[in-house]
Design a protein around this motif. Structure first.
Motif, PDB file in Angstrom:
ATOM      1  N   VAL A 186      86.798  70.722  76.344  1.00 48.36           N
ATOM      2  CA  VAL A 186      86.425  70.994  74.959  1.00 48.36           C
ATOM      3  C   VAL A 186      87.685  71.342  74.173  1.00 48.36           C
ATOM      4  N   THR A 187      87.976  70.554  73.126  1.00 42.72           N
ATOM      5  CA  THR A 187      89.108  70.834  72.251  1.00 42.72           C
ATOM      6  C   THR A 187      88.585  71.161  70.856  1.00 42.72           C
ATOM      7  N   ASN A 188      89.496  71.383  69.944  1.00 47.35           N
ATOM      8  CA  ASN A 188      89.082  71.739  68.577  1.00 47.35           C
ATOM      9  C   ASN A 188      88.399  70.586  67.851  1.00 47.35           C
ATOM     10  N   THR A 189      88.653  69.340  68.258  1.00 51.47           N
ATOM     11  CA  THR A 189      88.104  68.194  67.530  1.00 51.47           C
ATOM     12  C   THR A 189      87.266  67.257  68.389  1.00 51.47           C
ATOM     13  N   VAL A 190      87.443  67.287  69.694  1.00 46.31           N
ATOM     14  CA  VAL A 190      86.830  66.300  70.583  1.00 46.31           C
ATOM     15  C   VAL A 190      86.325  66.988  71.841  1.00 46.31           C
ATOM     16  N   GLU A 191      85.186  66.517  72.355  1.00 45.96           N
ATOM     17  CA  GLU A 191      84.726  66.930  73.682  1.00 45.96           C
ATOM     18  C   GLU A 191      84.812  65.718  74.614  1.00 45.96           C
ATOM     19  N   LEU A 192      85.498  65.907  75.727  1.00 45.83           N
ATOM     20  CA  LEU A 192      85.761  64.843  76.684  1.00 45.83           C
ATOM     21  C   LEU A 192      85.043  65.138  77.991  1.00 45.83           C
ATOM     22  N   ALA A 193      84.603  64.084  78.667  1.00 45.78           N
ATOM     23  CA  ALA A 193      83.988  64.218  79.987  1.00 45.78           C
ATOM     24  C   ALA A 193      84.722  63.285  80.944  1.00 45.78           C
ATOM     25  N   VAL A 194      85.153  63.822  82.079  1.00 50.03           N
ATOM     26  CA  VAL A 194      85.891  63.055  83.094  1.00 50.03           C
ATOM     27  C   VAL A 194      85.036  62.964  84.349  1.00 50.03           C
ATOM     28  N   VAL A 195      84.635  61.752  84.703  1.00 49.91           N
ATOM     29  CA  VAL A 195      83.823  61.543  85.903  1.00 49.91           C
ATOM     30  C   VAL A 195      84.719  61.709  87.126  1.00 49.91           C
ATOM     31  N   ARG A 196      84.238  62.400  88.132  1.00 52.76           N
ATOM     32  CA  ARG A 196      85.038  62.663  89.329  1.00 52.76           C
ATOM     33  C   ARG A 196      84.725  61.695  90.467  1.00 52.76           C
ATOM     34  N   ARG A 197      83.445  61.443  90.754  1.00 55.24           N
ATOM     35  CA  ARG A 197      83.066  60.481  91.798  1.00 55.24           C
ATOM     36  C   ARG A 197      82.659  59.186  91.124  1.00 55.24           C
ATOM     37  N   LEU A 198      83.270  58.092  91.557  1.00 56.52           N
ATOM     38  CA  LEU A 198      83.136  56.829  90.843  1.00 56.52           C
ATOM     39  C   LEU A 198      82.278  55.829  91.602  1.00 56.52           C
ATOM     40  N   GLY A 199      81.740  54.869  90.842  1.00 60.55           N
ATOM     41  CA  GLY A 199      80.996  53.775  91.451  1.00 60.55           C
ATOM     42  C   GLY A 199      79.650  54.213  91.975  1.00 60.55           C
ATOM     43  N   ALA A 200      79.278  53.636  93.121  1.00 63.41           N
ATOM     44  CA  ALA A 200      77.955  53.904  93.690  1.00 63.41           C
ATOM     45  C   ALA A 200      77.783  55.359  94.075  1.00 63.41           C
ATOM     46  N   ASP A 201      78.902  56.080  94.281  1.00 67.63           N
ATOM     47  CA  ASP A 201      78.825  57.474  94.706  1.00 67.63           C
ATOM     48  C   ASP A 201      78.867  58.447  93.541  1.00 67.63           C
ATOM     49  N   ALA A 202      78.893  57.937  92.305  1.00 65.42           N
ATOM     50  CA  ALA A 202      78.971  58.818  91.149  1.00 65.42           C
ATOM     51  C   ALA A 202      77.653  59.539  90.928  1.00 65.42           C
ATOM     52  N   VAL A 203      77.737  60.679  90.265  1.00 61.30           N
ATOM     53  CA  VAL A 203      76.522  61.364  89.839  1.00 61.30           C
ATOM     54  C   VAL A 203      75.888  60.538  88.737  1.00 61.30           C
ATOM     55  N   PRO A 204      74.571  60.679  88.492  1.00 60.52           N
ATOM     56  CA  PRO A 204      73.967  59.955  87.372  1.00 60.52           C
ATOM     57  C   PRO A 204      74.678  60.313  86.069  1.00 60.52           C
ATOM     58  N   THR A 205      75.093  59.311  85.319  1.00 54.54           N
ATOM     59  CA  THR A 205      75.914  59.577  84.146  1.00 54.54           C
ATOM     60  C   THR A 205      75.208  59.318  82.830  1.00 54.54           C
ATOM     61  N   ASP A 206      74.016  58.725  82.850  1.00 54.33           N
ATOM     62  CA  ASP A 206      73.397  58.360  81.582  1.00 54.33           C
ATOM     63  C   ASP A 206      73.041  59.580  80.745  1.00 54.33           C
ATOM     64  N   ALA A 207      72.849  60.738  81.391  1.00 51.88           N
ATOM     65  CA  ALA A 207      72.460  61.929  80.649  1.00 51.88           C
ATOM     66  C   ALA A 207      73.654  62.769  80.226  1.00 51.88           C
ATOM     67  N   VAL A 208      74.864  62.471  80.745  1.00 53.92           N
ATOM     68  CA  VAL A 208      76.003  63.344  80.473  1.00 53.92           C
ATOM     69  C   VAL A 208      77.125  62.638  79.741  1.00 53.92           C
ATOM     70  N   LEU A 209      77.229  61.317  79.842  1.00 52.98           N
ATOM     71  CA  LEU A 209      78.271  60.598  79.126  1.00 52.98           C
ATOM     72  C   LEU A 209      77.703  60.093  77.807  1.00 52.98           C
ATOM     73  N   THR A 210      78.143  60.701  76.720  1.00 51.95           N
ATOM     74  CA  THR A 210      77.676  60.314  75.396  1.00 51.95           C
ATOM     75  C   THR A 210      78.872  59.922  74.551  1.00 51.95           C
ATOM     76  N   GLY A 211      78.607  59.272  73.424  1.00 49.96           N
ATOM     77  CA  GLY A 211      79.689  58.826  72.568  1.00 49.96           C
ATOM     78  C   GLY A 211      80.339  57.575  73.130  1.00 49.96           C
ATOM     79  N   ALA A 212      81.631  57.415  72.882  1.00 46.18           N
ATOM     80  CA  ALA A 212      82.374  56.272  73.412  1.00 46.18           C
ATOM     81  C   ALA A 212      82.647  56.492  74.895  1.00 46.18           C
ATOM     82  N   VAL A 213      82.561  55.421  75.683  1.00 50.05           N
ATOM     83  CA  VAL A 213      82.717  55.519  77.137  1.00 50.05           C
ATOM     84  C   VAL A 213      83.863  54.619  77.598  1.00 50.05           C
TER      85      VAL A 213
END
Length: 214
Positions: free
Chosen positions: A167-194
């Protein structure tokens, strides 16, 4: 442009991660020295901070995304984000940080996601001349290329987890840690530009990060 030095590093990046990753709450693989799957870099406009995101795995475990920053002096107030220091045969002592706590990384990631600026061009010095080196993965954003990106100042908060939230003063960023088939479900947490990525063996784009304006 990112200048890649032909150098030795002690301890190596992968040795650092072997020590550090098991202490992360979002890390779900066995302990052990990881192997490098792919990587991408961003430019620091000031040319002072190295910004590299490594994709690594241990054995047959999931691919984890680990953004790092490399500095030639300590970052004030960022001791909790320091992995440790390394000795670089060309650049000398380097402070290696978990990039989610580094405002230079936050600004670069915001540009890549919101402005679709892509990754840094890689150059390596060979016999006194610069030679372009191929990147080993592709990243692309859902945002229009060249879209306006607000200035990103200090980091106000970091929420560890998968994804890790910055969380910054102008932007909130989300960084996925586990990628691909092993990732957590992202449809509910990744919003905005991806931001998505592909690499050899992973031809279907997978989410890497997202950004929303505050």
């Amino acid at each position: 442009m990112a200048l890649i030095h032909q150098a030795t590093i002690h301890p190596t990046k992968l040795e650092l991660l072997a020590e550090w990753l098991p202490s992360r709450s979002w890390y779900t693989a066995p302990a052990g020295e990881p192997t490098r799957v792919a990587a991408y870099r961003f430019d620091d406009p000031a040319g002072a901070v190295g910004i590299e995101t490594l994709l690594v795995r241990v054995g047959d475990g999931p691919v984890h995304q680990v953004p790092l920053t490399y500095r030639d002096a300590p970052l004030d107030g960022a001791d909790e984000w320091l992995l440790r220091t390394t000795e670089h045969s060309v650049l000398g002592k380097r402070w290696v940080y978990d990039a989610v706590g580094d405002p230079v990384y936050a600004a670069a990631l915001a540009g890549a996601v919101l402005g679709n600026t892509g990754q840094a061009e890689l150059m390596v010095e060979v016999e006194g001349r610069l030679v372009r080196r191929d990147v080993d993965m592709t990243i692309v954003s859902s945002a229009p290329r060249g879209a306006e990106v607000p200035a990103v100042g200090a980091i106000e908060n970091v929420v560890q987890g998968d994804p890790t939230l910055i969380v910054t003063n102008t932007v909130e960023l989300a960084v996925v840690r586990r990628l691909g088939a092993d990732a957590v479900p992202t449809d509910a947490v990744l919003t905005g530009a991806v931001l998505t990525g592909t690499w050899p063996g992973q031809e279907t784009p997978v989410p890497l990060a997202s950004a929303t304006l505050r």
